[in-house]
Design a protein around this motif. Structure first.
Motif, PDB file in Angstrom:
ATOM      1  N   UNK A   1       0.856  -1.203   0.000  1.00 25.85           N
ATOM      2  CA  UNK A   1       0.000   0.000   0.000  1.00 25.85           C
ATOM      3  C   UNK A   1       0.876   1.231   0.000  1.00 25.85           C
ATOM      4  N   UNK A   2       0.563   2.158  -0.871  1.00 28.14           N
ATOM      5  CA  UNK A   2       1.412   3.345  -0.976  1.00 28.14           C
ATOM      6  C   UNK A   2       0.821   4.506  -0.202  1.00 28.14           C
ATOM      7  N   UNK A   3       1.673   5.459   0.049  1.00 29.77           N
ATOM      8  CA  UNK A   3       1.251   6.632   0.800  1.00 29.77           C
ATOM      9  C   UNK A   3       0.294   7.462  -0.043  1.00 29.77           C
ATOM     10  N   UNK A   4      -0.560   8.239   0.599  1.00 28.57           N
ATOM     11  CA  UNK A   4      -1.466   9.095  -0.172  1.00 28.57           C
ATOM     12  C   UNK A   4      -0.672  10.091  -0.991  1.00 28.57           C
TER      13      UNK A   4
ATOM     14  N   UNK B   1       2.889   3.683   7.004  1.00 31.58           N
ATOM     15  CA  UNK B   1       2.076   4.475   7.927  1.00 31.58           C
ATOM     16  C   UNK B   1       2.943   5.312   8.867  1.00 31.58           C
ATOM     17  N   UNK B   2       2.310   6.221   9.539  1.00 30.94           N
ATOM     18  CA  UNK B   2       3.026   7.214  10.329  1.00 30.94           C
ATOM     19  C   UNK B   2       3.813   6.558  11.477  1.00 30.94           C
ATOM     20  N   UNK B   3       4.872   7.237  11.873  1.00 34.44           N
ATOM     21  CA  UNK B   3       5.571   6.845  13.104  1.00 34.44           C
ATOM     22  C   UNK B   3       4.745   7.306  14.288  1.00 34.44           C
TER      23      UNK B   3
ATOM     24  N   UNK C   1      -3.254   0.548   5.825  1.00 35.72           N
ATOM     25  CA  UNK C   1      -1.792   0.545   5.662  1.00 35.72           C
ATOM     26  C   UNK C   1      -1.105  -0.010   6.906  1.00 35.72           C
ATOM     27  N   UNK C   2      -1.668   0.286   8.056  1.00 36.12           N
ATOM     28  CA  UNK C   2      -1.096  -0.244   9.298  1.00 36.12           C
ATOM     29  C   UNK C   2      -1.210  -1.770   9.317  1.00 36.12           C
ATOM     30  N   UNK C   3      -2.402  -2.263   8.976  1.00 38.77           N
ATOM     31  CA  UNK C   3      -2.577  -3.726   8.953  1.00 38.77           C
ATOM     32  C   UNK C   3      -1.655  -4.361   7.919  1.00 38.77           C
ATOM     33  N   UNK C   4      -1.517  -3.693   6.781  1.00 38.30           N
ATOM     34  CA  UNK C   4      -0.660  -4.245   5.733  1.00 38.30           C
ATOM     35  C   UNK C   4       0.792  -4.301   6.202  1.00 38.30           C
ATOM     36  N   UNK C   5       1.207  -3.274   6.907  1.00 37.65           N
ATOM     37  CA  UNK C   5       2.579  -3.247   7.410  1.00 37.65           C
ATOM     38  C   UNK C   5       2.800  -4.360   8.439  1.00 37.65           C
TER      39      UNK C   5
END
Lengths: 465, 532
Positions: free
Chosen positions: B1-4, B22-24, B479-483
């Motif tokens: 998943x890519x960033x917006x 996703x964000x730190x 994105x968090x789940x994907x990471x």
């Protein structure tokens, strides 16, 4: 009001038409209707809901709700002696500050990692209540004191394997109603009269009813009508002699000056935390506590969550978790103890803040002041012609009964006349305690001053003249 | 998943590099001691008033004159703290907690975590709500009674039912209230001895089964059929003249709407039982379909879920029960009625089950809910439902692109407002369990929930994105789940040792089930672990 056709709603980010269209496209749906394909036509609502026209501008909404609420008279706009389980105690500003914190207010059921704060705050609630009650086990709050009482009675029944419960007839009609309906498949409630001279439980009547089928004796201290149950230790002794448990409902705001029931041998405590930093909220702010010693046979009968302290992998770091989770309905559905669900955690946190602010001396000052002012009110009002204060020889906590029948007036007419003078007298007891005459339950919390009491006494004298 | 795409990217890294995706995140970690360790003898946090001299002159000190056994000799050993230190302690703890306002709170599926409007919080903090007593004369609280009466009418319309009580304290309390009314209704017909069974489904909230048991019923639990629907044939095989009621949710936590729901109702009605609809999952069907239209006799709403009131770390919530005219006499007392002199509270209801809680309900949340509905109206509520469903189906599409996750049952079909996913494939491939994914999710500043027990769906994850979250929010959560899924396959140790950037690190929970070591209070902890 103008028809407001603006499509984006402030509470619904994806109400923007372009966003909706893009999202529908992303999932390959022609329209929202695609998602409801599983809802049969015959149960589809074929018309819009019939609801009031919305008020979409926030300023208009505020005006609308405030206009409705402006019909109310708050207890700040009167002198209020209303209590009976919902009290106008002072709410320290810090209590409102903490329970308005968005991190607490808007959180829910997170895990011990990302919601560590609520676990610690509620563990501290349990712990400070434990000091107040001198108990090693206190639950995360249930809905209210009624629920806590019903569960405490059920716990006693499960522990003893017995199905009769003896309850003081001074318990409020509403509380009796809740407990009775809640326990009746498994427990039969039998009322024990109170002494009409002292307002305390009739010990002879209690003894006559005790037997090998009694699960518990349920009493309140102070009683709903105000007297302190100074025979508490003897009630416990009689219960234990019959193999029954003693369940005592206590007003936590009095425990700076009253010995907790544990110190006179009671087995299970319960009550409501509304007096500990919560506004009255029209009777809508309650939390129920249950407490006991750390006896596993008792602990395993709690339906509530019990947050326990544990270490983490980092030395010195504190973590929390559910003690004996397998007893709950969350874990094993109907095989658990009663049930557990969303109840009153934020009020538990608030009570923790309250107890930390008050400290030992604050709780003692609070109890001392309320007992003194309540006795002052009993004395002043008892000297008003036409008023009788029953049970006056018994020590009272913060409430007492006042009977206007010597005046020939009804309680309701006296209350109405005082209301005209900006005074909310108290709770009319004529329906639930007809044996007490034209009786009213009067509460004197710490926000009621000597001056307020003098005004009440003067107004009573005027009304009853 | 890519960033917006709109994330800024500066080619030379100046002035600010693009943010990772996703964000730190790092949660506050104050290492705050238990409050008793902050105590300073003599410190005071707030001072209550003392009795006036005139009071003392007349009555002395009644507290000091209590009999020895009943008076308290030693004040409670509460912490002693100055006011600012109480504030600081609890504000630090609050920072170690994540409310809806701070996170993309779609991970607490079935909890309907939606935005609670701030304006409603302000409205209920006014003295006209907060400082009113339930037994004031009704003439002095007509405003609150009017709001409650109107809210009852709104919920009657939304459910299609005839009468409503706002008394229950939250969802499970409302379930109990309905079960108590079911019991009273059968008793009124002389059938309570014979009708001793309640039927529910495994995907209904545990309190349906548990409350029925407390009310004295034998509980029969239906499991889903192969398609994930409650099993109609199984229902037919257990329904009988012993059936008191069916307690069922629709959609269940799978997000699958049971299209044969009217058939379920018919089967139970034909056997003489009542049908009770747990509408905890109503958020996706507001204005779409109604309990009464499907034939139900009773239902309940979780006001704190569907109607937006804040969840308060686990309450106060608020519950409403809605019933047909036939069940109305059994509602908790008092009811709110409109008379010649305005609204009044009617306690003279001989068939009522009585009280389910003190007074009339969780008033602040009722006022909030009223204001929320008023801000939306019929069209707005429909928009709530449709957006919740759109968000859910969008999220499902994105989540199912992640390796290792699936959505059991009803393959290829749309869902209503939530989905119970399964990480079974990921667990098989990597040994990482759903619960561990949740621990790791905390490192990204989000909540995550598996499922109620038992885990019928293996390695479950329940997500409910409500109407409150934007497309970008849904993308970020995905994105968090994907990471985390990527880590499971490539770097499992990061997960097995998580959380890393939460408030605390992995808990050793073995003491929690050991009576010799568990400690529910600080005094118990000191007794068991610090003595000697």
């Amino acid at each position: 009001m103008r028809d407001d056709q603006r499509s984006a709603h402030p509470y619904i980010p994806n109400s923007i038409p372009d966003v909706r269209a893009a999202m529908l496209g992303a999932v390959g749906a022609a329209s929202i209707e695609d998602f409801y394909a599983g809802v049969p036509d015959e149960i589809r609502l074929q018309r819009p809901l019939d609801l009031p026209t919305p008020i979409r501008a926030e300023s208009d909404l505020v005006r609308h709700v405030q206009a409705l609420l402006a019909q109310n008279t708050s207890t700040r706009d009167a002198i209020s002696f209303l209590g009976g389980g919902c009290y106008q105690h002072h709410v320290p500003a810090v209590c409102d500050e903490i329970n308005s914190r968005s991190e607490f207010l808007t959180a829910y059921a997170g895990e011990p990692y990302e919601d560590h704060g609520r676990f610690q705050a509620l563990f501290e609630y349990e712990s400070m209540m434990g000091e107040l009650l001198l108990r090693d086990v206190v639950n995360v709050p249930v809905y209210d004191g009624f629920q806590a009482a019903g569960t405490a009675v059920r716990m006693a029944s499960r522990i003893t394997g017995r199905r009769r419960a003896l309850m003081s007839a001074s318990v409020s009609a509403d509380k009796r109603s809740k407990i009775g309906d809640y326990v009746r498949p498994d427990v039969d409630i039998e009322l024990v009269p109170f002494d009409l001279e002292t307002g305390r439980l009739d010990l002879a009547a209690l003894q006559a009813r005790l037997g090998p089928d009694v699960a518990c004796v349920f009493v309140e201290n102070p009683g709903y009508l105000g007297p302190i149950e100074i025979d508490g230790p003897e009630i416990v002794r009689l219960a234990h002699a019959a193999g029954a448990l003693a369940v005592v409902s206590v007003d936590p705001s009095m425990l700076g000056v009253l010995a907790p029931p544990s110190s006179w041998g009671a087995d299970i405590d319960c009550g409501d935390i509304q007096p500990l930093g919560l506004h009255q909220h029209f009777g809508g702010a309650n939390g129920g506590f249950i407490a006991s010693d750390d006896d596993p046979t008792v602990v395993m009968e709690y339906p509530s969550r019990l947050f326990g302290i544990v270490p983490t992998v980092v030395p010195g770091e504190i973590g929390f978790g559910d003690v004996a989770y397998e007893r709950t309905s969350f874990a094993v559905r109907e095989e658990g103890k009663e049930w557990v669900g969303t109840a009153a955690s934020l009020w538990g946190i608030t009570a923790a803040v309250y107890l930390a602010l008050m400290g030992p001396e604050g709780m003692r000052d609070l109890g001392t002041t309320m007992m003194a002012r309540a006795r002052y009110a009993m004395t002043r009002l008892g000297s008003v012609p036409g008023i009788r204060v029953p049970f006056a020889a018994t020590p009272h906590a913060k409430e007492f009964v006042l009977d206007v029948s010597p005046s020939g007036r009804s309680a309701s007419s006296v209350s109405a006349a005082l209301r005209e003078r900006g005074i909310f007298l108290g709770i009319d007891l004529t329906q639930e305690q007809p044996g007490l005459g034209e009786a009213v339950l009067v509460a004197v919390t710490e926000v009621v001053t000597q001056d307020d009491i003098d005004r009440l006494a003067d107004a009573c004298a005027e009304v009853l003249q | 998943m890519s960033a917006p795409e709109k994330t800024s990217t500066a080619a030379d890294g100046f002035p600010i590099e693009a943010k990772p995706w996703p964000r730190r995140f790092h949660q506050a970690s104050w290492d705050e001691p238990i409050i008793f360790d902050l105590s300073v003898p003599g410190a005071r946090g707030v001072l209550p008033p003392l009795p006036e001299p005139g009071v003392t002159a007349l009555v002395g000190d009644p507290a000091a004159e209590l009999p020895e056994a009943i008076g308290r000799a030693t004040p409670p050993a509460l912490p002693e703290m100055s006011q600012m230190h109480v504030v600081r302690h609890f504000e630090r703890l609050s920072q170690e907690n994540i409310g809806v306002d701070l996170n993309i709170d779609i991970g607490q599926g079935t909890c309907t975590m939606k935005y609670s409007p701030k304006v409603n919080d302000q409205l209920v903090s006014a003295p006209s709500v907060a400082d009113t007593h339930p037994l004031q004369d009704p003439s002095t609280v007509q405003g609150t009674l009017e709001i409650m009466w109107r809210l009852e009418r709104m919920l009657a319309e939304i459910s299609g039912m005839d009468r409503v009580s706002l008394q229950p304290g939250a969802g499970s309390s409302a379930i109990w209230t309905n079960v108590a009314m079911i019991r009273a209704w059968h008793e009124s017909r002389g059938e309570s001895d014979r009708r001793d069974e309640v039927i529910t489904t495994i995907f209904s909230h545990p309190s349906n089964a548990a409350a029925a048991k407390v009310a004295g019923y034998r509980v029969i639990t239906l499991y889903p059929d192969a398609d994930g629907y409650p099993d109609l044939e199984a229902l037919k095989s257990v329904v009988s003249e012993r059936t008191a009621a069916l307690l069922i949710t629709n959609p269940e936590d799978t997000g699958i709407f049971n299209p044969r729901i009217t058939e379920f109702v018919r089967v139970v009605h034909e056997a003489g039982g009542l049908c009770c609809y747990d509408q905890a999952n109503a958020n996706g069907i507001l204005g779409i379909t109604r309990a009464r239209d499907a034939g139900f006799d009773l239902c309940h709403f979780n006001i704190h879920k569907t109607f937006s009131t804040p969840h308060g770390c686990g309450g106060p919530g608020s519950g409403a029960v809605c019933v047909s005219a036939e069940l109305a006499p059994f509602l908790p007392r008092p009811t709110i009625e409109r008379g010649e002199d305005g609204l009044y509270l009617d306690n003279e209801r001989p068939l009522s089950i009585g009280k389910v809680r003190p007074w009339y309900g969780v008033t602040p949340n009722l006022v909030r809910a009223y204001a929320w509905v008023m801000s939306l109206g019929a069209e707005g509520l429909r928009q709530v439902a449709e957006t919740a469903v759109l968000n859910n189906n969008y999220l499902m599409k994105k989540v199912l692109e992640i390796r290792g996750v699936s959505a059991p049952y009803a393959s290829g079909q749309r869902r209503i407002e939530q989905v119970r996913y399964s990480w079974e494939d990921l667990t098989r491939d990597t040994g990482i369990h759903s619960e561990q994914i949740g621990f790791r999710a905390a490192d990204f500043g989000t909540h995550y929930w598996t499922s109620h027990h038992p885990f019928v769906v293996p390695e479950p994850m329940t997500l409910e994105p409500t109407e409150s979250y934007s497309r970008e929010d849904l993308d970020e959560y995905t994105a968090i789940l994907a990471e985390i899924a990527r880590e499971a396959y490539e770097d499992a140790e990061t997960i097995t040792t998580a959380p890393h950037s939460s408030t605390i690190h992995q808990i050793n929970h073995t003491a929690l089930d050991d009576p010799d070591r568990w400690a529910v209070t600080w005094r118990a902890y000191k007794r068991k672990h610090l003595a000697g």
